[in-house]
Motif scaffolding. Structure first.
Motif, mmCIF file in Angstrom:
data_model
loop_
_atom_site.group_PDB
_atom_site.id
_atom_site.type_symbol
_atom_site.label_atom_id
_atom_site.label_comp_id
_atom_site.label_asym_id
_atom_site.label_seq_id
_atom_site.Cartn_x
_atom_site.Cartn_y
_atom_site.Cartn_z
ATOM 1 N N THR A 104 0.962 -1.379 -0.032
ATOM 2 C CA THR A 104 -0.018 -0.082 -0.025
ATOM 3 C C THR A 104 0.803 1.128 0.025
ATOM 4 O O THR A 104 0.758 2.228 -0.714
ATOM 5 C CB THR A 104 -0.850 -0.007 1.316
ATOM 6 N N GLN A 105 1.874 1.209 0.892
ATOM 7 C CA GLN A 105 2.878 2.318 0.533
ATOM 8 C C GLN A 105 3.505 2.728 -0.418
ATOM 9 O O GLN A 105 3.656 3.700 -1.219
ATOM 10 C CB GLN A 105 4.023 2.123 1.723
ATOM 11 N N VAL A 106 3.944 1.537 -1.478
ATOM 12 C CA VAL A 106 4.469 1.581 -2.572
ATOM 13 C C VAL A 106 3.513 2.241 -3.634
ATOM 14 O O VAL A 106 3.654 3.251 -4.188
ATOM 15 C CB VAL A 106 4.916 0.264 -3.268
ATOM 16 N N VAL A 107 2.189 1.825 -3.490
ATOM 17 C CA VAL A 107 1.269 2.279 -4.446
ATOM 18 C C VAL A 107 0.925 3.728 -4.135
ATOM 19 O O VAL A 107 1.088 4.728 -5.172
ATOM 20 C CB VAL A 107 -0.088 1.450 -4.327
ATOM 21 N N ALA A 108 0.700 4.003 -2.738
ATOM 22 C CA ALA A 108 0.566 5.524 -2.478
ATOM 23 C C ALA A 108 1.452 6.371 -2.736
ATOM 24 O O ALA A 108 1.280 7.696 -3.311
ATOM 25 C CB ALA A 108 0.203 5.608 -0.785
ATOM 26 N N THR A 109 2.711 6.126 -2.423
ATOM 27 C CA THR A 109 3.930 7.083 -2.932
ATOM 28 C C THR A 109 4.049 7.138 -4.275
ATOM 29 O O THR A 109 4.373 8.295 -4.698
ATOM 30 C CB THR A 109 5.444 6.343 -2.147
ATOM 31 N N GLY A 110 4.116 6.030 -4.996
ATOM 32 C CA GLY A 110 4.104 5.982 -6.460
ATOM 33 C C GLY A 110 2.824 6.996 -7.010
ATOM 34 O O GLY A 110 3.230 7.892 -7.876
ATOM 35 N N TYR A 111 1.614 6.872 -6.509
ATOM 36 C CA TYR A 111 0.630 7.706 -7.040
ATOM 37 C C TYR A 111 1.126 9.154 -6.649
ATOM 38 O O TYR A 111 0.689 9.921 -7.577
ATOM 39 C CB TYR A 111 -0.701 7.386 -6.464
ATOM 40 N N LEU A 112 1.204 9.457 -5.462
ATOM 41 C CA LEU A 112 1.587 10.868 -5.131
ATOM 42 C C LEU A 112 2.604 11.492 -5.740
ATOM 43 O O LEU A 112 2.607 12.677 -6.249
ATOM 44 C CB LEU A 112 2.165 10.922 -3.518
ATOM 45 N N TRP A 113 3.651 10.852 -6.139
ATOM 46 C CA TRP A 113 4.884 11.220 -6.856
ATOM 47 C C TRP A 113 4.232 11.408 -8.231
ATOM 48 O O TRP A 113 4.725 12.696 -8.918
ATOM 49 C CB TRP A 113 5.970 10.120 -6.981
#
Length: 156
Positions: A94-103
């Motif tokens: 979830t952190q990889v997805v959230a960070t990727g989307y935020l970036w």
């Protein structure tokens, strides 16, 4: 005993303090995030945001996806305390997805504006993103790095 079988559920009392702290931190981080969004937008702004999110399929999917991600993270918090190995890996996901989307959203590749970080350069955006995700990085550290945490998930 006859027809009734007694099922005994034993509570796992040997949950390492670091895992407990990580689980509580996941829940508190998400609660504070929601409170900060309410503070930033107010009730009127929140209603406008929900209305804007419902205007197109892509925005609706992003909005519902973000809510789904929060619920998954909270599920992970309750599951890591039970020693579920998959929960810490799912939280990492979830952190990889959230960070990727935020970036991506911060660089102009995603919507809405609420899910982006303002900055004049990629470096500035990246720095702000790391600072914003620092609590989640600490939680991941608590779940994966200390020996008691690794041992707890290995034994379960």
């Amino acid at each position: 005993m006859g027809f009734f079988k007694k099922t005994v559920h034993h509570a796992k009392l040997n949950v390492p303090a670091l895992v407990q702290v990580a689980a509580i931190a996941i829940i508190m981080i998400r609660c504070v995030d929601v409170l900060m969004v309410f503070n930033l937008l107010g009730w009127r702004g929140l209603l406008d945001f929900v209305q804007r999110s419902a205007q197109t399929w892509s925005l609706t999917l992003v909005f519902l996806g973000s809510l789904f991600l929060v619920f998954i993270e909270i599920l992970c918090a309750f599951s890591v305390v039970k020693g579920r190995r998959w929960a810490r890996w799912l939280y990492l996901g979830t952190q990889v997805v959230a960070t990727g989307y935020l970036w991506a959203a911060s660089l102009g590749y995603g919507y809405p504006e609420l899910f982006s970080i303002a900055g004049s350069s990629r470096r500035e955006i990246f720095h702000a993103l790391v600072m914003q995700k620092l609590p989640d990085l600490l939680v991941l550290f608590l779940l994966f790095v200390p020996a008691p945490s690794r041992r707890f998930f290995r034994l379960q």
